[in-house]
Design a protein around this motif. Structure first.
Motif, mmCIF file in Angstrom:
data_model
loop_
_atom_site.group_PDB
_atom_site.id
_atom_site.type_symbol
_atom_site.label_atom_id
_atom_site.label_comp_id
_atom_site.label_asym_id
_atom_site.label_seq_id
_atom_site.Cartn_x
_atom_site.Cartn_y
_atom_site.Cartn_z
ATOM 1 N N LYS A 1 2.842 12.748 8.491
ATOM 2 C CA LYS A 1 3.552 11.970 9.512
ATOM 3 C C LYS A 1 4.806 11.323 8.924
ATOM 4 C CE LYS A 1 -0.311 10.857 12.550
ATOM 5 N NZ LYS A 1 -1.165 9.789 13.093
ATOM 6 N N LEU A 2 4.682 10.782 7.708
ATOM 7 C CA LEU A 2 5.840 10.162 7.071
ATOM 8 C C LEU A 2 6.957 11.179 6.824
ATOM 9 C CD1 LEU A 2 4.188 7.772 4.458
ATOM 10 C CD2 LEU A 2 5.509 7.123 6.462
ATOM 11 N N GLU A 3 6.585 12.360 6.407
ATOM 12 C CA GLU A 3 7.587 13.395 6.180
ATOM 13 C C GLU A 3 8.258 13.811 7.486
ATOM 14 O OE1 GLU A 3 5.304 16.382 4.169
ATOM 15 O OE2 GLU A 3 5.740 15.553 2.176
ATOM 16 N N GLU A 4 7.488 13.868 8.581
ATOM 17 C CA GLU A 4 8.074 14.199 9.884
ATOM 18 C C GLU A 4 9.056 13.121 10.328
ATOM 19 O OE1 GLU A 4 4.677 14.700 12.396
ATOM 20 O OE2 GLU A 4 4.182 16.679 11.584
ATOM 21 N N VAL A 5 8.661 11.866 10.158
ATOM 22 C CA VAL A 5 9.545 10.753 10.533
ATOM 23 C C VAL A 5 10.804 10.773 9.662
ATOM 24 C CG1 VAL A 5 9.757 8.234 10.535
ATOM 25 C CG2 VAL A 5 7.709 9.313 11.473
ATOM 26 N N GLN A 6 10.619 11.046 8.380
ATOM 27 C CA GLN A 6 11.762 11.119 7.479
ATOM 28 C C GLN A 6 12.721 12.235 7.909
ATOM 29 O OE1 GLN A 6 10.723 12.064 3.438
ATOM 30 N NE2 GLN A 6 12.602 11.164 2.615
ATOM 31 N N VAL B 1 -15.823 12.594 -6.972
ATOM 32 C CA VAL B 1 -14.649 13.461 -6.847
ATOM 33 C C VAL B 1 -14.623 14.099 -5.469
ATOM 34 C CG1 VAL B 1 -13.598 15.613 -7.670
ATOM 35 C CG2 VAL B 1 -14.377 13.907 -9.314
ATOM 36 N N ILE B 2 -15.793 14.523 -4.983
ATOM 37 C CA ILE B 2 -15.868 15.139 -3.652
ATOM 38 C C ILE B 2 -15.506 14.113 -2.577
ATOM 39 C CG2 ILE B 2 -17.455 16.144 -1.959
ATOM 40 C CD1 ILE B 2 -18.876 17.526 -4.328
ATOM 41 N N LYS B 3 -16.000 12.869 -2.667
ATOM 42 C CA LYS B 3 -15.666 11.827 -1.689
ATOM 43 C C LYS B 3 -14.164 11.522 -1.720
ATOM 44 C CE LYS B 3 -20.021 9.347 -1.370
ATOM 45 N NZ LYS B 3 -20.733 8.099 -1.644
ATOM 46 N N HIS B 4 -13.599 11.428 -2.894
ATOM 47 C CA HIS B 4 -12.156 11.152 -3.007
ATOM 48 C C HIS B 4 -11.342 12.308 -2.435
ATOM 49 C CE1 HIS B 4 -11.900 7.594 -5.947
ATOM 50 N NE2 HIS B 4 -13.151 7.661 -5.524
ATOM 51 N N ASP B 5 -11.827 13.533 -2.678
ATOM 52 C CA ASP B 5 -11.138 14.710 -2.144
ATOM 53 C C ASP B 5 -11.180 14.707 -0.625
ATOM 54 O OD1 ASP B 5 -9.730 17.166 -2.558
ATOM 55 O OD2 ASP B 5 -11.577 18.229 -1.967
ATOM 56 N N GLU B 6 -12.345 14.385 -0.045
ATOM 57 C CA GLU B 6 -12.461 14.307 1.417
ATOM 58 C C GLU B 6 -11.576 13.192 1.962
ATOM 59 O OE1 GLU B 6 -16.610 13.724 2.176
ATOM 60 O OE2 GLU B 6 -17.151 15.793 1.724
ATOM 61 N N LEU B 7 -11.622 12.045 1.324
ATOM 62 C CA LEU B 7 -10.792 10.920 1.751
ATOM 63 C C LEU B 7 -9.304 11.290 1.678
ATOM 64 C CD1 LEU B 7 -10.692 7.884 2.555
ATOM 65 C CD2 LEU B 7 -10.529 7.382 0.125
ATOM 66 N N PHE B 8 -8.932 11.949 0.611
ATOM 67 C CA PHE B 8 -7.540 12.366 0.434
ATOM 68 C C PHE B 8 -7.129 13.324 1.543
ATOM 69 C CE2 PHE B 8 -4.220 15.045 -1.482
ATOM 70 C CZ PHE B 8 -3.317 14.064 -1.863
ATOM 71 N N HIS B 9 -7.960 14.319 1.856
ATOM 72 C CA HIS B 9 -7.619 15.308 2.883
ATOM 73 C C HIS B 9 -7.689 14.733 4.291
ATOM 74 C CE1 HIS B 9 -7.019 18.871 0.445
ATOM 75 N NE2 HIS B 9 -8.087 18.537 -0.292
ATOM 76 N N GLU B 10 -8.584 13.777 4.535
ATOM 77 C CA GLU B 10 -8.738 13.222 5.878
ATOM 78 C C GLU B 10 -7.810 12.053 6.151
ATOM 79 O OE1 GLU B 10 -12.856 12.221 6.240
ATOM 80 O OE2 GLU B 10 -13.518 14.287 6.071
ATOM 81 N N GLU B 11 -7.499 11.268 5.136
ATOM 82 C CA GLU B 11 -6.715 10.045 5.354
ATOM 83 C C GLU B 11 -5.278 10.146 4.822
ATOM 84 O OE1 GLU B 11 -7.881 6.932 6.566
ATOM 85 O OE2 GLU B 11 -9.773 7.866 7.169
ATOM 86 N N VAL B 12 -5.151 10.520 3.587
ATOM 87 C CA VAL B 12 -3.850 10.440 2.925
ATOM 88 C C VAL B 12 -2.918 11.566 3.366
ATOM 89 C CG1 VAL B 12 -2.675 10.464 0.694
ATOM 90 C CG2 VAL B 12 -4.830 9.235 0.944
ATOM 91 N N LEU B 13 -3.391 12.800 3.370
ATOM 92 C CA LEU B 13 -2.520 13.926 3.724
ATOM 93 C C LEU B 13 -1.973 13.837 5.147
ATOM 94 C CD1 LEU B 13 -4.096 17.029 1.942
ATOM 95 C CD2 LEU B 13 -2.031 15.783 1.351
ATOM 96 N N PRO B 14 -2.771 13.490 6.165
ATOM 97 C CA PRO B 14 -2.191 13.344 7.515
ATOM 98 C C PRO B 14 -1.122 12.245 7.578
ATOM 99 C CG PRO B 14 -4.573 13.549 7.682
ATOM 100 C CD PRO B 14 -4.234 13.412 6.231
ATOM 101 N N ARG B 15 -1.379 11.135 6.882
ATOM 102 C CA ARG B 15 -0.374 10.058 6.866
ATOM 103 C C ARG B 15 0.904 10.524 6.176
ATOM 104 N NH1 ARG B 15 -3.841 4.714 5.144
ATOM 105 N NH2 ARG B 15 -5.050 4.554 7.063
ATOM 106 N N LEU B 16 0.731 11.222 5.077
ATOM 107 C CA LEU B 16 1.887 11.737 4.345
ATOM 108 C C LEU B 16 2.681 12.726 5.199
ATOM 109 C CD1 LEU B 16 3.408 11.719 1.666
ATOM 110 C CD2 LEU B 16 1.898 13.550 0.883
#
Length: 128
Positions: free
Chosen positions: A32-37, A15-30
């Motif tokens: 950026k997508l919202e900014e482009v949108q 859960v901790i690894k997924h949380d780190e991955l989510f905060h480091e990888e997914v949230l920044p991409r999301l």
């Protein structure tokens, strides 16, 4: 505590690894997508405003063109109508009395406006 397969410790670590991955990888991409949108929304708004402005400009130009062509046509056909009236007057003056009478009777037989043509023929006869 012993570590076994499916232990609580393994679950917490995942859960901790997924949380780190989510905060480091997914949230920044999301983000950026919202900014482009949002940029797309702004651009689409600008395009819509430009299209509306262009439509108004084309409609105004079209109206001006129609007005100009209308005046041109009125002038052109007005001039032609005057020429036709003059030709008609000259032609009627050049006709002989017999031709005028014949035209009057043909007009009477022709139908609409025939009575007026007959009256005109009678007036021509009485003039001479």
């Amino acid at each position: 505590m012993t570590r076994g397969v499916g232990s609580m410790q393994d679950t917490f670590e995942k859960v901790i690894k997924h949380d780190e991955l989510f905060h480091e990888e997914v949230l920044p991409r999301l983000k950026k997508l919202e900014e482009v949108q949002e940029e797309f929304r702004v651009e689409i708004g600008k395009i819509t405003a430009s299209q509306t402005s262009l439509e108004l400009t084309v409609m105004k130009d079209g109206q001006q063109t129609r007005d100009l062509l209308g005046r041109f046509v009125d002038h052109y056909f007005g001039t032609d109508d005057k020429k036709l009236v003059l030709k008609e007057k000259v032609t009627l003056k050049q006709l002989s009395l017999r031709a005028k009478i014949a035209l009057g009777f043909i007009g009477v037989l022709g139908g609409s406006g025939g009575i007026l043509a007959g009256v005109a023929a009678v007036i021509e006869i009485l003039k001479n």
